[in-house]
Design an enzyme around this catalytic site. Structure first.
Site, PDB file in Angstrom:
ATOM      1  N   THR A  54      12.585   5.093  -0.337  1.00 21.18           N
ATOM      2  CA  THR A  54      12.132   5.591  -1.732  1.00 21.18           C
ATOM      3  C   THR A  54      10.634   6.259  -1.800  1.00 21.18           C
ATOM      4  O   THR A  54      10.382   6.961  -2.606  1.00 21.18           O
ATOM      5  CB  THR A  54      11.993   4.377  -2.787  1.00 21.18           C
ATOM      6  N   GLU A 108       1.926   3.912   1.511  1.00 16.78           N
ATOM      7  CA  GLU A 108       1.008   4.786   2.796  1.00 16.78           C
ATOM      8  C   GLU A 108       1.683   6.158   2.549  1.00 16.78           C
ATOM      9  O   GLU A 108       1.367   7.058   3.344  1.00 16.78           O
ATOM     10  CB  GLU A 108       1.885   3.976   3.740  1.00 16.78           C
ATOM     11  N   ASP A 157     -19.675  36.241 -12.627  1.00 17.31           N
ATOM     12  CA  ASP A 157     -20.426  37.406 -12.369  1.00 17.31           C
ATOM     13  C   ASP A 157     -19.583  38.461 -13.187  1.00 17.31           C
ATOM     14  O   ASP A 157     -18.658  38.208 -13.736  1.00 17.31           O
ATOM     15  CB  ASP A 157     -20.774  38.235 -11.284  1.00 17.31           C
ATOM     16  N   ASP A 167     -25.621  35.752  -5.075  1.00 20.13           N
ATOM     17  CA  ASP A 167     -24.717  34.632  -5.710  1.00 20.13           C
ATOM     18  C   ASP A 167     -24.618  33.440  -4.661  1.00 20.13           C
ATOM     19  O   ASP A 167     -24.125  32.577  -5.119  1.00 20.13           O
ATOM     20  CB  ASP A 167     -23.240  35.197  -5.714  1.00 20.13           C
ATOM     21  N   ASN A 223       6.024  -0.466  -5.492  1.00 17.27           N
ATOM     22  CA  ASN A 223       5.324  -0.995  -4.329  1.00 17.27           C
ATOM     23  C   ASN A 223       5.084  -2.344  -4.700  1.00 17.27           C
ATOM     24  O   ASN A 223       5.165  -3.290  -3.902  1.00 17.27           O
ATOM     25  CB  ASN A 223       4.525  -0.122  -3.735  1.00 17.27           C
ATOM     26  N   ILE A 282       0.991  -1.243  -0.079  1.00 20.60           N
ATOM     27  CA  ILE A 282       0.037   0.163   0.213  1.00 20.60           C
ATOM     28  C   ILE A 282       0.800   1.175  -0.119  1.00 20.60           C
ATOM     29  O   ILE A 282       1.547   1.462   0.665  1.00 20.60           O
ATOM     30  CB  ILE A 282      -0.980  -0.092   1.295  1.00 20.60           C
ATOM     31  N   ASN A 291      10.578   0.879   1.285  1.00 18.53           N
ATOM     32  CA  ASN A 291       9.486   2.045   1.569  1.00 18.53           C
ATOM     33  C   ASN A 291      10.257   3.298   2.243  1.00 18.53           C
ATOM     34  O   ASN A 291       9.883   4.471   1.577  1.00 18.53           O
ATOM     35  CB  ASN A 291       8.266   1.344   2.155  1.00 18.53           C
ATOM     36  N   ASP A 343     -19.965  37.886  -5.186  1.00 23.95           N
ATOM     37  CA  ASP A 343     -19.806  38.814  -4.076  1.00 23.95           C
ATOM     38  C   ASP A 343     -21.082  39.262  -3.255  1.00 23.95           C
ATOM     39  O   ASP A 343     -20.711  39.493  -1.995  1.00 23.95           O
ATOM     40  CB  ASP A 343     -19.077  40.279  -4.419  1.00 23.95           C
TER      41      ASP A 343
END
Length: 857
Positions: free
Chosen positions: A699, A282, A324, A606, A668, A280, A696, A602
């Site tokens: 890298t 991570e 707008d 809106d 991985n 995984i 892990n 604004d």
């Protein structure tokens, strides 16, 4: 209560007040009854809530599960590292959101106002929060209206209601009752919270405060609306599900194979859990969080405040911007676009003959605006006239000193003109300006080529038509005239005039908007203007900024059925005189057609659309507190071009996240296949759990993070917006890189077994790490390294060097014993490094040959 439909006396009776204002005792009672004049924040941003918001991602839940599994198998270092990643991700997200809310809070504090009221028969200055229904407000030019009020009396009153209706020009007001079914924008006897007095003065009775104002009602509705999940969050959740399923399936296959070849059950379960945790990515949540935080920092330097991390990427995914007009596309300041004196001359190509000079003289002498230092003060229209005359070498101070003011007849809504009688030497002259039709009607002569001629009915009709043509172009037209007088009577001053000409005014587009619009269109982003202003004015502005397309008014939209409405929304560019509900409906239709919609705003008109949009963009200067609170992003300089800069940044962010995902996945997952293949052919376990953890650590952190510093690709704003997931366009790279990584690692492991198992394991982990560090270079850009500036990302070069150095320290020091490493000979090390570079050679060779890279978007 329909206050606009009542006469002034009825309003006083209903609110139980008088011309002298409320008594202090009654004020206190009403404060208890109605509460302070403030809009309550239903969803206050509490620290704990902001913290919990960081745990909504599926990937975070997967990492939490991985942490628990690591603890279960007593891999405490692994558990600590993964938990540290979760903490980093949470901290970055929390502090960014909290910092944004703090900036918004400071903006609010800087916008506290005082007001003048009549109480107990005398004027008092109080905090706006202390206003109650029944208070009598005294409002002068420049005052902000801070409650809904019914006008009692007024003098030349004009109000800027752009924040309420989108109308760019000031609205004239009066105090007479109007029809019951009159729209808010046409209730000329009412002034509303959030608007501004730009001319004249008035007394007004407060009829609503706080959440009962028009502003407050809409604000309350908006604050109760939940914001939808962002596109990036959807992509990450989808990606997390795919990765989780793939990893679980592969680990289960590994588990079955391991049990089949005779490995002890508990040992195999621990190994499988260890592989799942290592497979995984991570580091990805922290990498994404840091990439987004870096982008937010860069955007804030160009006056764009992003309130939540994923919003940066959402902006990059935008397919339609609903903007707008007033103040966003335009300067929100009137200028003279051109003048007519028998011929039309643009302001940039003005012919300064005697006719033009006479018109400019009238513009200055029939004018109450003043110059104080470098500031021009007064009604916006009059300020525009003075600025224009001043730019053409007409000095107001000198001219007015020479022409002494004797008598003024102020503008009113019945006459629609104003006149000032001035004396120069012994001669009295009346200078007049006002509504073109009224000026033309009052003129019996005309100045042409420095000579005065009688106006025929035919010529009068021509002038009416000329004025209509300018009005159709969205220009605000004023008429100018003069006459010599021998008395001070108003009739003499305003009848039998000599027509001098017209001025045509416009709220001009911002200088940088045209280029920003062009860049947006080239990037495949549609622009739609949704405004409360007139279709004529909006079409003129659109043409000046390079937007061509059909226009429709809100009144016309109301006549359409649902199918016709959908068709118009998709085909038309300009939507003018629209109501807040129509604007909301437009956004809903666009989203139903699978568009990622950004909406700017604004004012309270809106709010609903801003909340419904995928990304709501508020104005920092002109925007109200409630709009800034409800928005995802705030333009601190109110500049449309900042949105386009943000989109570019958002696209860059998504590209860099995809680069990081490609890098992490490709490397991985290879570990699982290496272990699986070793089981099948009966080889010893090539990768120990701690060695996988070390790989892990070395890298997955620094190199992946350094990819977040990559600059935008050259063509990033020449592509159409991407709605693809994180794996779209990179899966070929992931598969090919995974296969190459697996092959070179297995080859080097089998070669290393000729020496010893420990050397083989050290060589395979060295090869795997170096393969990743070479691979990150090819992930850097879709262009070949021979065409790209390889060394322009100093952080990536630094990450590669640091990661390499760390692994060398682990291999050649006592630290290696912890991970099962042994020192390699120079020959063994060089072979590992040489073999690991195969991935770089293959990918870069492919880029040169095919020119369409594995990385597509």
């Amino acid at each position: 209560m329909s206050w606009h439909n009542l006469e002034v006396k009825e309003v006083f009776a209903k609110l139980k007040t008088t011309d002298f204002g409320l008594e202090n005792k009654e004020v206190n009672n009403r404060l208890k009854k109605y509460g302070p004049n403030e809009i309550e924040e239903i969803k206050k941003y509490k620290k704990l809530k902001i913290l919990f918001n960081q745990f909504k991602s599926i990937l975070i839940f997967i990492l939490l599960a991985a942490t628990l599994f690591s603890v279960f198998i007593q891999s405490y270092v692994d558990a600590a590292v993964i938990f540290f990643v979760i903490v980093i991700n949470t901290a970055i997200g929390f502090f960014q959101e909290y910092k944004s809310e703090e900036i918004i809070f400071k903006l609010k504090k800087s916008l506290k106002f005082s007001v003048i009221v009549l109480r107990d028969g005398s004027q008092k200055v109080i905090k706006s929060s202390d206003l109650v229904p029944g208070d009598i407000l005294v409002l002068n030019e420049g005052a902000k209206v801070l409650a809904d009020c019914r006008i009692i009396e007024q003098e030349n009153l004009e109000v800027n209601e752009a924040i309420l209706t989108g109308e760019s020009y000031p609205i004239e007001k009066f105090n007479n009752a109007v029809r019951l079914n009159t729209k808010i924008s046409e209730r000329k006897n009412m002034i509303y919270a959030g608007t501004m007095i730009v001319k004249g003065k008035c007394k007004a009775i407060v009829v609503a405060t706080g959440k009962e104002t028009e502003f407050g009602k809409l604000a309350e509705l908006v604050q109760e609306t939940e914001k939808a999940i962002t596109p990036l969050e959807k992509r990450i959740n989808s990606f997390s599900k795919i990765v989780s399923v793939v990893v679980i399936v592969l680990v289960l296959i590994n588990l079955v194979i391991g049990l089949f070849v005779g490995i002890e059950t508990f040992e195999m379960i621990l190994l499988s859990i260890s592989m799942a945790v290592s497979a995984i990515p991570e580091g990805l949540p922290a990498v994404i969080a840091i990439i987004l935080a870096l982008a937010i920092g860069r955007m804030q330097l160009v006056n764009v405040l992003v309130k939540k991390l994923p919003i940066v990427e959402t902006l990059g995914s935008t397919t339609i911007i609903c903007t707008d007009k007033t103040g966003t596309l335009t300067e929100e300041e009137l200028i003279v676009e051109g003048i007519y004196t028998n011929n039309y001359y643009s302001a940039n190509n003005l012919k300064l003959d005697n006719d033009t000079k006479q018109l400019l003289k009238i513009a200055i002498l029939c004018n109450n605006a003043r110059i104080e230092g470098k500031d021009f003060i007064g009604d916006p229209t009059e300020v525009a006239l003075v600025k224009f005359a001043n730019s053409n070498s007409f000095d107001k101070k000198k001219i007015t000193e020479k022409n002494i003011r004797i008598k003024e007849y102020a503008f009113d809504s019945q006459r629609k003109i104003m006149s000032i009688i001035r004396q120069e030497n012994e001669q009295f002259t009346s200078y007049v300006k006002g509504a073109p039709n009224e000026i033309i009607k009052r003129c019996n002569r005309e100045l042409i080529n420095d000579r005065v001629y009688k106006i025929s009915e035919k010529r009068r009709d021509e002038l009416f038509e000329i004025e209509k043509e300018y009005a159709k172009k969205g220009l605000r037209v004023l008429g100018f005239a003069y006459t010599e007088v021998n008395g001070l009577e108003q009739k003499k001053a305003e009848e039998n005039l000599i027509f001098s000409g017209f001025t045509a005014m416009l709220d001009p587009p911002r200088k940088e908007v045209k280029d920003a619009i062009k860049e947006a269109l080239e990037a495949g982003i549609e622009i739609k203007i949704i405004t409360g202003d007139s279709p004529f004015t909006t079409r003129t502005i659109a043409s000046k900024i390079g937007l061509e397309g059909k226009a429709i008014s809100g009144e016309e939209l109301d006549k359409l059925n649902a199918k016709q409405f959908d068709k118009i929304v998709m085909e038309y560019i300009i939507f003018a005189r629209v109501t807040p509900k129509q604007k909301l409906r437009i956004v809903e239709v666009l989203k139903q057609h699978n568009h990622t919609v950004a909406v700017t705003g604004d004012g309270i008109n809106d709010l609903l659309a801003l909340k419904k949009a995928d990304i709501g963009i508020a104005m920092g200067i002109r925007g109200s507190d409630v709009v800034r609170d409800g928005a995802d992003l705030v333009l601190l300089d109110d500049n449309f071009s900042s949105i386009i800069n943000g989109i570019k940044e958002g696209r860059t962010v998504f590209e860099n996240i995809k680069k990081a995902v490609k890098f992490l996945l490709a490397t991985n997952v290879a570990g699982i296949f290496i272990v699986m293949f070793s089981f099948i052919i009966g080889l010893p376990l090539p990768l120990l759990p701690l060695a996988i953890l070390w790989m892990n650590l070395v890298t997955d952190s620094l190199p992946a993070l350094a990819l977040g510093f990559e600059k935008s690709e050259d063509n990033i704003m020449k592509r159409k917006p991407s709605k693809n997931g994180l794996l779209k366009g990179i899966w070929k790279s992931v598969v090919v890189a995974g296969i190459l990584n697996f092959i070179v690692c297995m080859v080097i492991f089998i070669y290393g077994l000729n020496f010893s198992l420990d050397i083989a394991r050290t060589m395979i982990i060295t090869t795997a790490i170096m393969f990743e560090l070479f691979f990150v270079i090819t992930c850097k850009s879709s262009k070949s390294i021979f065409k790209d500036h390889v060394f322009d990302n100093k952080y990536l070069i630094g990450a590669i060097l640091v990661s390499t150095a760390l692994h060398m320290i682990a291999v050649y020091t006592v630290l290696g014993k912890v991970f099962g490493f042994v020192p390699l000979t120079l020959n063994q090390l060089l072979i590992s490094v040489a073999v690991s570079s195969i991935g770089l050679v293959v990918f870069e060779g492919w880029k040169l040959i095919k020119k369409d890279e594995f990385v597509t978007n």
